[in-house]
Design a protein around this motif. Structure first.
Motif, PDB file in Angstrom:
ATOM      1  N   SER A   1      54.477  10.032 -12.622  1.00  0.00           N
ATOM      2  CA  SER A   1      54.581  11.103 -11.642  1.00  0.00           C
ATOM      3  C   SER A   1      53.321  11.132 -10.788  1.00  0.00           C
ATOM      4  N   VAL A   2      53.378  11.853  -9.685  1.00  0.00           N
ATOM      5  CA  VAL A   2      52.215  11.959  -8.811  1.00  0.00           C
ATOM      6  C   VAL A   2      51.037  12.570  -9.556  1.00  0.00           C
ATOM      7  N   GLY A   3      51.315  13.562 -10.403  1.00  0.00           N
ATOM      8  CA  GLY A   3      50.232  14.179 -11.181  1.00  0.00           C
ATOM      9  C   GLY A   3      49.533  13.178 -12.073  1.00  0.00           C
ATOM     10  N   THR A   4      50.304  12.316 -12.739  1.00  0.00           N
ATOM     11  CA  THR A   4      49.708  11.294 -13.601  1.00  0.00           C
ATOM     12  C   THR A   4      48.927  10.272 -12.779  1.00  0.00           C
ATOM     13  N   ILE A   5      49.470   9.880 -11.614  1.00  0.00           N
ATOM     14  CA  ILE A   5      48.781   8.921 -10.745  1.00  0.00           C
ATOM     15  C   ILE A   5      47.423   9.468 -10.310  1.00  0.00           C
ATOM     16  N   LEU A   6      47.376  10.739  -9.934  1.00  0.00           N
ATOM     17  CA  LEU A   6      46.118  11.325  -9.479  1.00  0.00           C
ATOM     18  C   LEU A   6      45.140  11.568 -10.619  1.00  0.00           C
ATOM     19  N   THR A   7      45.662  11.677 -11.830  1.00  0.00           N
ATOM     20  CA  THR A   7      44.790  11.900 -12.992  1.00  0.00           C
ATOM     21  C   THR A   7      44.079  10.616 -13.413  1.00  0.00           C
ATOM     22  N   THR A   8      44.683   9.465 -13.156  1.00  0.00           N
ATOM     23  CA  THR A   8      44.144   8.194 -13.626  1.00  0.00           C
ATOM     24  C   THR A   8      42.702   7.932 -13.193  1.00  0.00           C
ATOM     25  N   PRO A   9      42.311   8.133 -11.905  1.00  0.00           N
ATOM     26  CA  PRO A   9      40.906   7.884 -11.540  1.00  0.00           C
ATOM     27  C   PRO A   9      39.930   8.783 -12.290  1.00  0.00           C
ATOM     28  N   PHE A  10      40.319  10.013 -12.535  1.00  0.00           N
ATOM     29  CA  PHE A  10      39.446  10.912 -13.298  1.00  0.00           C
ATOM     30  C   PHE A  10      39.242  10.381 -14.716  1.00  0.00           C
TER      31      PHE A  10
ATOM     32  N   HIS B   1      54.824  18.676  -5.351  1.00  0.00           N
ATOM     33  CA  HIS B   1      54.951  17.216  -5.372  1.00  0.00           C
ATOM     34  C   HIS B   1      54.335  16.594  -6.628  1.00  0.00           C
ATOM     35  N   LEU B   2      53.613  17.355  -7.424  1.00  0.00           N
ATOM     36  CA  LEU B   2      52.941  16.800  -8.598  1.00  0.00           C
ATOM     37  C   LEU B   2      53.926  16.219  -9.607  1.00  0.00           C
ATOM     38  N   GLU B   3      55.101  16.830  -9.726  1.00  0.00           N
ATOM     39  CA  GLU B   3      56.063  16.398 -10.745  1.00  0.00           C
ATOM     40  C   GLU B   3      57.025  15.334 -10.224  1.00  0.00           C
ATOM     41  N   ARG B   4      56.918  14.956  -8.973  1.00  0.00           N
ATOM     42  CA  ARG B   4      57.833  13.972  -8.415  1.00  0.00           C
ATOM     43  C   ARG B   4      57.301  12.548  -8.631  1.00  0.00           C
ATOM     44  N   TYR B   5      58.195  11.585  -8.397  1.00  0.00           N
ATOM     45  CA  TYR B   5      57.859  10.169  -8.596  1.00  0.00           C
ATOM     46  C   TYR B   5      57.821   9.458  -7.236  1.00  0.00           C
ATOM     47  N   PRO B   6      57.122   8.316  -7.157  1.00  0.00           N
ATOM     48  CA  PRO B   6      56.930   7.656  -5.854  1.00  0.00           C
ATOM     49  C   PRO B   6      58.210   7.378  -5.078  1.00  0.00           C
ATOM     50  N   HIS B   7      59.306   7.039  -5.772  1.00  0.00           N
ATOM     51  CA  HIS B   7      60.535   6.696  -5.049  1.00  0.00           C
ATOM     52  C   HIS B   7      61.153   7.889  -4.338  1.00  0.00           C
ATOM     53  N   GLU B   8      60.687   9.094  -4.647  1.00  0.00           N
ATOM     54  CA  GLU B   8      61.230  10.296  -4.024  1.00  0.00           C
ATOM     55  C   GLU B   8      60.531  10.646  -2.709  1.00  0.00           C
ATOM     56  N   PHE B   9      59.596   9.816  -2.273  1.00  0.00           N
ATOM     57  CA  PHE B   9      58.828  10.100  -1.067  1.00  0.00           C
ATOM     58  C   PHE B   9      59.110   9.056   0.006  1.00  0.00           C
ATOM     59  N   SER B  10      58.822   9.422   1.239  1.00  0.00           N
ATOM     60  CA  SER B  10      58.886   8.465   2.346  1.00  0.00           C
ATOM     61  C   SER B  10      57.658   7.567   2.311  1.00  0.00           C
ATOM     62  N   GLY B  11      57.659   6.522   3.144  1.00  0.00           N
ATOM     63  CA  GLY B  11      56.517   5.605   3.168  1.00  0.00           C
ATOM     64  C   GLY B  11      55.225   6.298   3.561  1.00  0.00           C
ATOM     65  N   GLY B  12      55.289   7.177   4.553  1.00  0.00           N
ATOM     66  CA  GLY B  12      54.088   7.899   4.968  1.00  0.00           C
ATOM     67  C   GLY B  12      53.567   8.817   3.889  1.00  0.00           C
ATOM     68  N   GLN B  13      54.464   9.484   3.162  1.00  0.00           N
ATOM     69  CA  GLN B  13      54.042  10.363   2.066  1.00  0.00           C
ATOM     70  C   GLN B  13      53.439   9.562   0.923  1.00  0.00           C
TER      71      GLN B  13
END
Length: 341
Positions: A115-124, A149-161
């Motif tokens: 999920s987006v939340g997990t992706i953003l947590t990884t650098p920390f 958007h934290l609970e969503r997955y990459p395929h649920e977003f547009s390319g710009g998002q």
């Protein structure tokens, strides 16, 4: 070029080379791809450097060398005055806090299972930090996304998002320098303008510096303070973006700029068409790497490689024995923000 003080330097590359060895049979001569072949580059605090050139010129490899995702074959990489050329493992952690990378393809660079939340947590987590939800929400807010958007997955977003998520991930550890490897090449024009405007806003808000890799000179023109033009693993021209665009000194730069599309079907352009094919980086030409396609090449170009020399004593430098005279090359295409519907 005016030498920046160590306090002003965020990134310095000194004679950096990267050769990729090719697998050959035991009876064959060993060969290597000379992707980057002796590059000097300095990025100062608060500036945006555009790195442009044809596909295969070594731009992306240079970006990965700058972030130490690749080890250089020779030369030195310094970040904020510290030589990081031979650092590895845990010793690279402090460097990662200062310099981060935004990749070209956001769909490929984001884990589809996270999920987006997990992706953003990884650098920390890589820095030994446990972030709060408020920190993650703040990151999304900086790039124009919201908490939902934290609970969503990459395929649920547009390319710009998705690219905005990649930018948010790069901002997680509060870096001073972002290396953006063609961050808008996979997006349509209207979304390109939005992402570029976002990068410009973040630069002003957070005091960031950028190295913006691109092959579209119109994209770089919108945001770059300084321009470096690469050809066959070397930098052939460098200087303030306004000077390079208005008065390109290297024949290759003039050819690139003459190919920039103009939104006027009736416009007459002085198009410079290069002859011949791009030489292979396995066996580049002797002397000037551009001489086999250059319309001004002479015998001296085949003997010794030209080095970057100032044009008219300023910060504008060119590696050419026969630089173009300072005659402006007209470009009538407006910045992307002005072409957005």
């Amino acid at each position: 070029m005016t030498e920046p003080t160590p306090q002003d330097e965020l990134l310095r590359l000194d004679k950096v080379k990267k050769y990729f060895a090719l697998g050959t049979a035991p009876w064959q001569r060993s060969q290597s791809v000379k992707a980057v072949d002796g590059v000097d580059l300095v990025v100062r605090r608060g500036e945006t450097v555009g790195l442009v050139g044809e596909s295969g010129s070594g731009k992306s490899t240079l970006a990965r060398l700058s972030t130490r995702l690749l080890d250089p074959t020779a030369g030195r990489v310094s970040v904020a005055g510290q030589d990081v050329t031979r650092l590895r493992g845990r010793r690279l952690r402090p460097v990662r806090r200062k310099i981060q990378m935004v990749f070209q393809d956001p769909q490929a660079s984001l884990n589809p299972r996270q999920s987006v939340g997990t992706i953003l947590t990884t650098p920390f987590k890589a820095q030994g930090i446990r972030p709060t939800r408020a920190q993650l929400v703040e990151l999304l807010s900086q790039v124009g996304l919201s908490e939902e958007h934290l609970e969503r997955y990459p395929h649920e977003f547009s390319g710009g998002q998705r690219q905005r998520i990649g930018i948010a991930r790069a901002l997680a550890v509060k870096p001073d320098l972002l290396i953006c490897d063609e961050p808008v090449s996979a997006l349509d024009v209207s979304v390109q303008a939005q992402v570029l405007n976002l990068l410009a806003d973040l630069r002003d808000e957070l005091g960031l510096s950028y190295v913006l890799v691109a092959h579209d000179l119109a994209v770089v023109r919108q945001v770059a303070d300084r321009l470096a033009v690469m050809y066959l693993g070397t930098i052939v021209e460098e200087g303030p973006a306004s000077e390079v665009y208005s008065s390109p000194a290297h024949p290759y730069t003039r050819a690139l700029l003459s190919a920039v599309p103009v939104p006027d079907p009736g416009a007459v352009r002085d198009r410079i068409v290069l002859t011949g094919d791009v030489p292979t980086p396995i066996d580049p030409p002797s002397g000037c790497p551009f001489r086999t396609r250059c319309y001004k090449a002479e015998d001296v170009c085949a003997t010794t490689r030209p080095v970057l020399q100032p044009v008219a004593g300023g910060d504008h430098r060119v590696a050419c024995y026969f630089p173009e005279p300072p005659a402006p090359l007209e470009l009538s295409n407006p910045p992307l923000s002005e072409r957005t519907p």
